[in-house]
Design a protein around this motif. Structure first.
Motif, PDB file in Angstrom:
ATOM      1  N   LEU A   6     -38.782  -2.927   1.986  1.00  0.00           N
ATOM      2  CA  LEU A   6     -38.215  -2.186   0.884  1.00  0.00           C
ATOM      3  C   LEU A   6     -37.024  -2.922   0.332  1.00  0.00           C
ATOM      4  CD1 LEU A   6     -35.559   0.188   1.870  1.00  0.00           C
ATOM      5  CD2 LEU A   6     -37.055  -0.499   3.707  1.00  0.00           C
ATOM      6  N   GLY A   7     -36.774  -2.730  -0.915  1.00  0.00           N
ATOM      7  CA  GLY A   7     -35.518  -3.121  -1.519  1.00  0.00           C
ATOM      8  C   GLY A   7     -34.657  -1.877  -1.529  1.00  0.00           C
ATOM      9  N   PHE A  58     -29.980  -9.004   3.481  1.00  0.00           N
ATOM     10  CA  PHE A  58     -31.309  -9.361   2.988  1.00  0.00           C
ATOM     11  C   PHE A  58     -31.715  -8.457   1.830  1.00  0.00           C
ATOM     12  CE2 PHE A  58     -35.827  -8.425   2.892  1.00  0.00           C
ATOM     13  CZ  PHE A  58     -36.312  -9.670   2.521  1.00  0.00           C
ATOM     14  N   TYR A  59     -31.593  -7.134   2.016  1.00  0.00           N
ATOM     15  CA  TYR A  59     -31.999  -6.208   0.958  1.00  0.00           C
ATOM     16  C   TYR A  59     -31.123  -6.339  -0.277  1.00  0.00           C
ATOM     17  CZ  TYR A  59     -35.149  -4.061   4.234  1.00  0.00           C
ATOM     18  OH  TYR A  59     -36.153  -3.848   5.115  1.00  0.00           O
ATOM     19  N   THR A  60     -29.852  -6.554  -0.084  1.00  0.00           N
ATOM     20  CA  THR A  60     -28.950  -6.727  -1.218  1.00  0.00           C
ATOM     21  C   THR A  60     -29.335  -7.963  -2.024  1.00  0.00           C
ATOM     22  OG1 THR A  60     -27.176  -5.625  -0.016  1.00  0.00           O
ATOM     23  CG2 THR A  60     -26.533  -7.012  -1.890  1.00  0.00           C
ATOM     24  N   ASP A  61     -29.703  -9.028  -1.333  1.00  0.00           N
ATOM     25  CA  ASP A  61     -30.066 -10.271  -2.008  1.00  0.00           C
ATOM     26  C   ASP A  61     -31.410 -10.186  -2.737  1.00  0.00           C
ATOM     27  OD1 ASP A  61     -27.708 -11.427  -1.230  1.00  0.00           O
ATOM     28  OD2 ASP A  61     -28.590 -12.563   0.434  1.00  0.00           O
ATOM     29  N   LEU A  62     -32.212  -9.170  -2.455  1.00  0.00           N
ATOM     30  CA  LEU A  62     -33.492  -9.031  -3.156  1.00  0.00           C
ATOM     31  C   LEU A  62     -33.299  -8.855  -4.661  1.00  0.00           C
ATOM     32  CD1 LEU A  62     -35.603  -6.741  -0.798  1.00  0.00           C
ATOM     33  CD2 LEU A  62     -35.936  -9.192  -1.248  1.00  0.00           C
ATOM     34  N   ARG A  63     -32.162  -8.335  -5.045  1.00  0.00           N
ATOM     35  CA  ARG A  63     -31.925  -8.117  -6.487  1.00  0.00           C
ATOM     36  C   ARG A  63     -31.869  -9.426  -7.254  1.00  0.00           C
ATOM     37  NH1 ARG A  63     -25.785  -6.149  -5.659  1.00  0.00           N
ATOM     38  NH2 ARG A  63     -24.978  -8.182  -5.053  1.00  0.00           N
TER      39      ARG A  63
END
Length: 114
Positions: A6-7, A58-63
């Protein structure tokens, strides 16, 4: 189940998405009940991400990735971090249970943009 992820924004959308309308909802299956469950899942997920800065980063960098790259990036991340995948599925379990108990469909990819 394939390893998907998930993002942060996608996960929030899952939690806050309206339930499929039921003509005569069972007790405990109202929109307010779903919002209550989703709030608990969101709070638990927030705490998990703060406690696991690598997962949060990791999730923050998905943006910064193009949308079409996100699913593969998440799969790859979970391949290398199966405990995080298991933990996040566990945190989401109350929402899964709510949907099952209330006769709502389960998303095909529960941790990726549903």
């Amino acid at each position: 189940m394939s390893l998907t992820g998930l993002g942060v924004a996608a996960f929030s959308a899952v939690l806050l998405a309206p339930a499929v309308a039921l003509a005569d909802p069972q007790p405990g299956c109202t929109a307010a009940d779903m919002a209550n469950v989703a709030t608990g899942v969101a709070a638990s997920t927030s705490g998990y991400l703060y406690a696991h800065p690598d997962v949060n980063e990791f999730y923050t960098d998905l943006r910064n990735r193009p949308d079409d790259e996100v699913p593969e990036a998440v799969r790859s991340f979970f391949d290398g971090n199966p405990q995080a995948h298991s933990d996040l599925l566990g945190l989401r379990q109350p929402l899964t249970d709510f949907r099952a108990r209330c006769g709502l469909p389960q998303p095909e990819r529960p941790l990726l943009d549903q």
